[in-house]
Design a protein around this motif. Structure first.
Motif, PDB file in Angstrom:
ATOM      1  N   ALA A  39       0.827  -1.206   0.000  1.00 57.29           N
ATOM      2  CA  ALA A  39       0.000   0.000   0.000  1.00 57.29           C
ATOM      3  C   ALA A  39       0.862   1.257   0.000  1.00 57.29           C
ATOM      4  CB  ALA A  39      -0.927  -0.004   1.201  1.00 57.29           C
ATOM      5  N   ALA A  40       1.931   1.256   0.794  1.00 55.04           N
ATOM      6  CA  ALA A  40       2.782   2.443   0.910  1.00 55.04           C
ATOM      7  C   ALA A  40       3.628   2.657  -0.337  1.00 55.04           C
ATOM      8  CB  ALA A  40       3.678   2.314   2.134  1.00 55.04           C
ATOM      9  N   VAL A  41       4.289   1.597  -0.787  1.00 54.41           N
ATOM     10  CA  VAL A  41       5.199   1.729  -1.932  1.00 54.41           C
ATOM     11  C   VAL A  41       4.410   1.950  -3.219  1.00 54.41           C
ATOM     12  CG1 VAL A  41       7.018   0.576  -3.250  1.00 54.41           C
ATOM     13  CG2 VAL A  41       6.933   0.327  -0.769  1.00 54.41           C
ATOM     14  N   GLY A  42       3.194   1.370  -3.281  1.00 58.36           N
ATOM     15  CA  GLY A  42       2.371   1.565  -4.471  1.00 58.36           C
ATOM     16  C   GLY A  42       1.978   3.008  -4.707  1.00 58.36           C
ATOM     17  N   GLU A  43       2.075   3.834  -3.659  1.00 58.67           N
ATOM     18  CA  GLU A  43       1.741   5.251  -3.796  1.00 58.67           C
ATOM     19  C   GLU A  43       2.883   6.062  -4.406  1.00 58.67           C
ATOM     20  OE1 GLU A  43      -1.151   6.812  -3.108  1.00 58.67           O
ATOM     21  OE2 GLU A  43      -2.060   4.853  -2.673  1.00 58.67           O
ATOM     22  N   VAL A  44       4.104   5.518  -4.393  1.00 59.33           N
ATOM     23  CA  VAL A  44       5.258   6.308  -4.847  1.00 59.33           C
ATOM     24  C   VAL A  44       5.976   5.691  -6.040  1.00 59.33           C
ATOM     25  CG1 VAL A  44       5.644   7.287  -2.560  1.00 59.33           C
ATOM     26  CG2 VAL A  44       6.796   5.162  -3.180  1.00 59.33           C
ATOM     27  N   ALA A  74       7.710  10.939   1.695  1.00 56.82           N
ATOM     28  CA  ALA A  74       6.475  10.222   1.371  1.00 56.82           C
ATOM     29  C   ALA A  74       6.333   8.934   2.173  1.00 56.82           C
ATOM     30  CB  ALA A  74       6.426   9.915  -0.126  1.00 56.82           C
ATOM     31  N   LEU A  75       7.461   8.362   2.590  1.00 61.22           N
ATOM     32  CA  LEU A  75       7.432   7.059   3.275  1.00 61.22           C
ATOM     33  C   LEU A  75       7.537   7.176   4.795  1.00 61.22           C
ATOM     34  CD1 LEU A  75       9.722   4.932   0.904  1.00 61.22           C
ATOM     35  CD2 LEU A  75       7.222   4.941   1.014  1.00 61.22           C
ATOM     36  N   LEU A  76       7.707   8.370   5.327  1.00 60.85           N
ATOM     37  CA  LEU A  76       7.903   8.509   6.771  1.00 60.85           C
ATOM     38  C   LEU A  76       6.709   8.004   7.575  1.00 60.85           C
ATOM     39  CD1 LEU A  76       9.734  11.932   7.321  1.00 60.85           C
ATOM     40  CD2 LEU A  76      10.537   9.650   7.958  1.00 60.85           C
ATOM     41  N   LEU A  77       5.502   8.459   7.222  1.00 62.28           N
ATOM     42  CA  LEU A  77       4.321   8.029   7.972  1.00 62.28           C
ATOM     43  C   LEU A  77       4.068   6.529   7.813  1.00 62.28           C
ATOM     44  CD1 LEU A  77       1.897   8.572   9.757  1.00 62.28           C
ATOM     45  CD2 LEU A  77       0.608   9.252   7.720  1.00 62.28           C
ATOM     46  N   PRO A  78       4.097   5.985   6.576  1.00 66.37           N
ATOM     47  CA  PRO A  78       3.940   4.524   6.455  1.00 66.37           C
ATOM     48  C   PRO A  78       4.990   3.754   7.246  1.00 66.37           C
ATOM     49  CG  PRO A  78       3.693   5.554   4.305  1.00 66.37           C
ATOM     50  CD  PRO A  78       4.145   6.622   5.250  1.00 66.37           C
ATOM     51  N   ALA A 108     -14.087   1.550  18.863  1.00 65.23           N
ATOM     52  CA  ALA A 108     -12.716   1.586  18.346  1.00 65.23           C
ATOM     53  C   ALA A 108     -12.473   0.463  17.350  1.00 65.23           C
ATOM     54  CB  ALA A 108     -11.728   1.493  19.510  1.00 65.23           C
ATOM     55  N   VAL A 109     -12.929  -0.750  17.688  1.00 62.10           N
ATOM     56  CA  VAL A 109     -12.730  -1.894  16.794  1.00 62.10           C
ATOM     57  C   VAL A 109     -13.516  -1.700  15.503  1.00 62.10           C
ATOM     58  CG1 VAL A 109     -13.140  -4.364  16.509  1.00 62.10           C
ATOM     59  CG2 VAL A 109     -12.251  -3.498  18.664  1.00 62.10           C
ATOM     60  N   PHE A 110     -14.766  -1.289  15.635  1.00 56.08           N
ATOM     61  CA  PHE A 110     -15.611  -1.134  14.456  1.00 56.08           C
ATOM     62  C   PHE A 110     -15.055  -0.071  13.512  1.00 56.08           C
ATOM     63  CE2 PHE A 110     -19.132   0.797  12.119  1.00 56.08           C
ATOM     64  CZ  PHE A 110     -19.696  -0.335  11.536  1.00 56.08           C
ATOM     65  N   ILE A 111     -14.659   1.057  14.067  1.00 59.77           N
ATOM     66  CA  ILE A 111     -14.097   2.130  13.240  1.00 59.77           C
ATOM     67  C   ILE A 111     -12.826   1.659  12.545  1.00 59.77           C
ATOM     68  CG2 ILE A 111     -12.972   4.396  13.343  1.00 59.77           C
ATOM     69  CD1 ILE A 111     -14.982   5.132  15.549  1.00 59.77           C
ATOM     70  N   THR A 112     -11.969   0.947  13.284  1.00 65.60           N
ATOM     71  CA  THR A 112     -10.717   0.454  12.700  1.00 65.60           C
ATOM     72  C   THR A 112     -10.997  -0.509  11.556  1.00 65.60           C
ATOM     73  OG1 THR A 112      -9.592   0.678  14.833  1.00 65.60           O
ATOM     74  CG2 THR A 112      -8.547  -0.719  13.179  1.00 65.60           C
ATOM     75  N   ILE A 113     -11.905  -1.462  11.774  1.00 63.20           N
ATOM     76  CA  ILE A 113     -12.221  -2.438  10.715  1.00 63.20           C
ATOM     77  C   ILE A 113     -12.852  -1.741   9.517  1.00 63.20           C
ATOM     78  CG2 ILE A 113     -13.715  -4.392  10.125  1.00 63.20           C
ATOM     79  CD1 ILE A 113     -13.308  -5.464  12.923  1.00 63.20           C
ATOM     80  N   ALA A 114     -13.830  -0.875   9.784  1.00 69.61           N
ATOM     81  CA  ALA A 114     -14.554  -0.217   8.687  1.00 69.61           C
ATOM     82  C   ALA A 114     -13.621   0.660   7.854  1.00 69.61           C
ATOM     83  CB  ALA A 114     -15.702   0.614   9.248  1.00 69.61           C
ATOM     84  N   LEU A 115     -12.766   1.440   8.514  1.00 69.09           N
ATOM     85  CA  LEU A 115     -11.880   2.334   7.769  1.00 69.09           C
ATOM     86  C   LEU A 115     -10.770   1.567   7.059  1.00 69.09           C
ATOM     87  CD1 LEU A 115     -11.565   5.482  10.052  1.00 69.09           C
ATOM     88  CD2 LEU A 115     -13.016   5.105   8.066  1.00 69.09           C
ATOM     89  N   THR A 116     -10.286   0.487   7.666  1.00 67.23           N
ATOM     90  CA  THR A 116      -9.267  -0.319   6.991  1.00 67.23           C
ATOM     91  C   THR A 116      -9.837  -0.945   5.729  1.00 67.23           C
ATOM     92  OG1 THR A 116      -8.180  -0.814   9.102  1.00 67.23           O
ATOM     93  CG2 THR A 116      -7.652  -2.244   7.240  1.00 67.23           C
ATOM     94  N   GLY A 118      -8.418   1.734   3.337  1.00 69.14           N
ATOM     95  CA  GLY A 118      -7.067   1.206   3.210  1.00 69.14           C
ATOM     96  C   GLY A 118      -6.367   1.065   4.546  1.00 69.14           C
ATOM     97  N   VAL A 119      -5.215   0.391   4.518  1.00 71.72           N
ATOM     98  CA  VAL A 119      -4.540   0.033   5.762  1.00 71.72           C
ATOM     99  C   VAL A 119      -3.993   1.253   6.513  1.00 71.72           C
ATOM    100  CG1 VAL A 119      -3.981  -2.319   5.070  1.00 71.72           C
ATOM    101  CG2 VAL A 119      -2.436  -0.474   4.448  1.00 71.72           C
ATOM    102  N   GLU A 120      -3.469   2.218   5.800  1.00 71.66           N
ATOM    103  CA  GLU A 120      -2.906   3.387   6.486  1.00 71.66           C
ATOM    104  C   GLU A 120      -3.992   4.172   7.206  1.00 71.66           C
ATOM    105  OE1 GLU A 120      -0.337   5.891   4.234  1.00 71.66           O
ATOM    106  OE2 GLU A 120       0.821   4.235   3.407  1.00 71.66           O
TER     107      GLU A 120
END
Length: 585
Positions: free
Chosen positions: A89-94, A270-274, A402-410, A414-416
């Protein structure tokens, strides 16, 4: 000098005691883990969008470096599913997959992650990972497992596909399903079904043959290798590559290359946060596995040294053509069950993978990518645990959110986005809970010196005394909440002459809270109400004594709540509240 060195080089400690029994256990474990790691490494490189040999490269130098710097005797370091997905996901952005720039970005990501982990370890900042709660981690891993499994369906079907979110992946599969390749589907579905059966069915079958237990353990872990061998042979014999079955193709033989990460400011930025997110997730996953396995043998894990070990492993991956790595759950459990005695088992595993890299890669030319996809699907579906939603809903609505938001947003973004939201939600929930601490008006349990919540127990109270227990440290986020609670209680009870703040759970009083205590004291003084403290802990008292608060306090500081009430009591006949008769505080 030596004790300090052994702190940062654990190999000096366990290496000095290494013996023949350790060697035997480590070699057996290394053989089993090597058999398991070969197909896994190839598969996780595919998941990360990298050439298959990259998975083997990422499993050699990192393992050796962890052997030197790590503290877990059973942890097996290398590519893992979730980190591989985050890498893609991270490298695919750059960079574009399949290009030299993509590979450079991947090893740069490993280098950044390694540097961050080393920094955290050297400065003993491992506690920062605690801000990611276990329910959030469980939710993220569950969502990532679903994403990973769905992302591999294109290889099982033999069609084009893509996307970083669940909707994108499903729409991509739907658009391309007309191109379904039947030979690929047969191979992929067959390998998936076989690998699911191997997990539970192969070992009991082998045990019935009367083979020695050691041989059974080794062969039962060789299921993925057998799937690779059969599907590779079938593809070569029947020319399935010419019928649309995607194969691995040429895999270079040789030692892992020496590489350098890029220092280009744009790429690094670009890769610092990932890299930070991968470091946190990787460390949390790794330390959880390491501590679980260590506890079974009453061994000790040093979290800060684990950061150094994982940091060194990732730097090693960056310098040898790899990508981010961490301690894997499945292979670590296998390593433990196979009898690994020390970290040396990892070094022997690295040697086995080195042999594979030098001599065995030509054998996988016809290996179908569908088989590697099946390996990934079977591995990651064991990580999916949707029951966490039900458990958190029953136990804590905040954790459920917290779990629901994490699952739904992932799944949806996406994972980030998912892991970033998980970290943010974890911190917000902590701040919300601590900003509204549990406070209980307490009374004496008849015939005892114990004070309990008047809403839960039958206790004695007095009209002119309010005893308030606060079950949280006092700091800027909850200080005003305490003020409001005390003012409301005093306003509703005109007969009150004393307010006692009971502090057995208060471990800290920061400057904001001190100012609130001073304000409470002044406000109550104007109302002719005395303000007292009881059961104040020593470190908290030390700080209060360095301020002007105690000299201005209208009341006293009592050693115990019983002493406070006994001293201040003016009523020979206290009231008895009905409470609930519960056995909670």
């Amino acid at each position: 000098m030596t004790p300090n060195l052994s702190r940062y080089l654990p190999i000096m400690e366990w290496g000095s005691r290494y013996n023949r029994a350790d060697l035997s256990g480590d070699l057996v474990a290394a053989v089993i883990v090597t058999i398991m790691l070969i197909p896994q490494s190839l598969a996780y490189a595919l998941l990360a969008g990298l050439p298959p040999e990259t998975g083997i490269y990422a499993s050699i130098a990192p393992i050796v470096l962890y052997t030197v710097f790590g503290t877990s005797r059973a942890l097996a370091v290398g590519p893992v599913a979730v980190v591989s997905l985050m890498t893609a996901a991270a490298v695919g952005e750059v960079a574009q997959a399949g290009t030299a720039g993509y590979a450079v970005a991947a090893l740069t990501l490993a280098g950044l992650s390694g540097a961050m982990l080393l920094f955290l370890g050297i400065f003993r900042l491992g506690f920062l990972a605690n801000f990611l709660s276990h329910p959030v981690i469980a939710g993220f891993i569950t969502a990532s497992g679903i994403l990973i499994a769905v992302s591999q369906l294109r290889y099982i079907f033999g069609i084009d596909g893509g996307g970083h979110t669940l909707p994108e992946m499903l729409m991509s599969l739907g658009r391309n399903i007309d191109g379904l390749n039947i030979p690929t589907l047969i191979l992929g579905a067959g390998a998936t079904a076989f690998l699911f059966w191997v997990r539970k069915g192969l070992k009991p079958l082998l045990q019935k043959t009367g083979l020695p237990e050691g041989a059974v353990n080794i062969l039962s872990k060789a299921g993925p290798v057998l799937a690779i061998a059969v599907t590779t042979a079938a593809t070569a014999m029947f020319g399935l590559g010419e019928r649309g079955v995607a194969i691995v193709g040429t895999v270079p033989q040789g030692l892992p290359p020496l590489t350098l990460p890029s220092f280009a400011p744009d790429l690094v930025g670009a890769l610092l946060l990932p890299a930070l997110l991968i470091s946190i997730i990787g460390f949390v996953e790794s330390i959880s596995v390491a501590q679980t396995l260590a506890a079974k043998k009453r061994q000790r894990i040093d979290p800060d040294q684990e950061l150094i070990g994982l940091g060194a492993a990732n730097v090693g991956a960056a310098l040898t053509g790899g990508f981010p790595v961490t301690g894997g759950f499945s292979r670590s459990v296998v390593n433990y069950d196979a009898g690994a005695q020390t970290q040396a088992a990892g070094a022997y595993t690295a040697a086995g993978l080195l042999v594979a890299s030098l001599f065995l890669t030509p054998l996988i030319y016809f290996l179908p990518k569908a088989t590697l996809a099946a390996t990934i699907i079977v591995a990651v579906l064991s990580l999916v645990d949707l029951s966490i939603l039900k458990r958190t809903w029953i136990y804590s609505k905040a954790d459920f959110a917290a779990v629901f938001i994490t699952i739904a947003l992932t799944l949806g973004l996406g994972v980030e986005a998912g892991v970033s939201a998980g970290v943010a939600v974890s911190i917000l929930i902590h701040l919300y809970r601590s900003s509204r601490p549990h406070m209980a008006v307490v009374g004496r349990v008849p015939g005892t010196e114990h004070f309990r919540n008047i809403d839960r127990h039958k206790v004695e109270t007095q009209d002119d005394i309010i005893s308030l227990r606060v079950d949280e440290s006092l700091y800027f986020a909850n200080a005003r909440f305490l003020e409001d609670r005390i003012y409301d209680m005093v306003a509703n009870q005109p007969a009150v002459r004393h307010v006692i703040l009971m502090c057995p759970a208060v471990n800290e009083v920061d400057m904001s809270a001190l100012e609130s205590l001073e304000a409470i004291n002044a406000r109550l003084r104007d109302l002719n109400v005395s303000f007292h403290l009881s059961e104040v802990k020593g470190p908290v008292m030390d700080r209060l004594e360095r301020s002007h608060f105690l000299s201005q306090l209208t009341g006293q500081v009592f050693l115990s709540q019983h002493l406070a009430v006994s001293t201040l009591s003016t009523s020979p006949h206290p009231h008895t509240s009905k409470g609930k008769g519960a056995s909670h505080v």
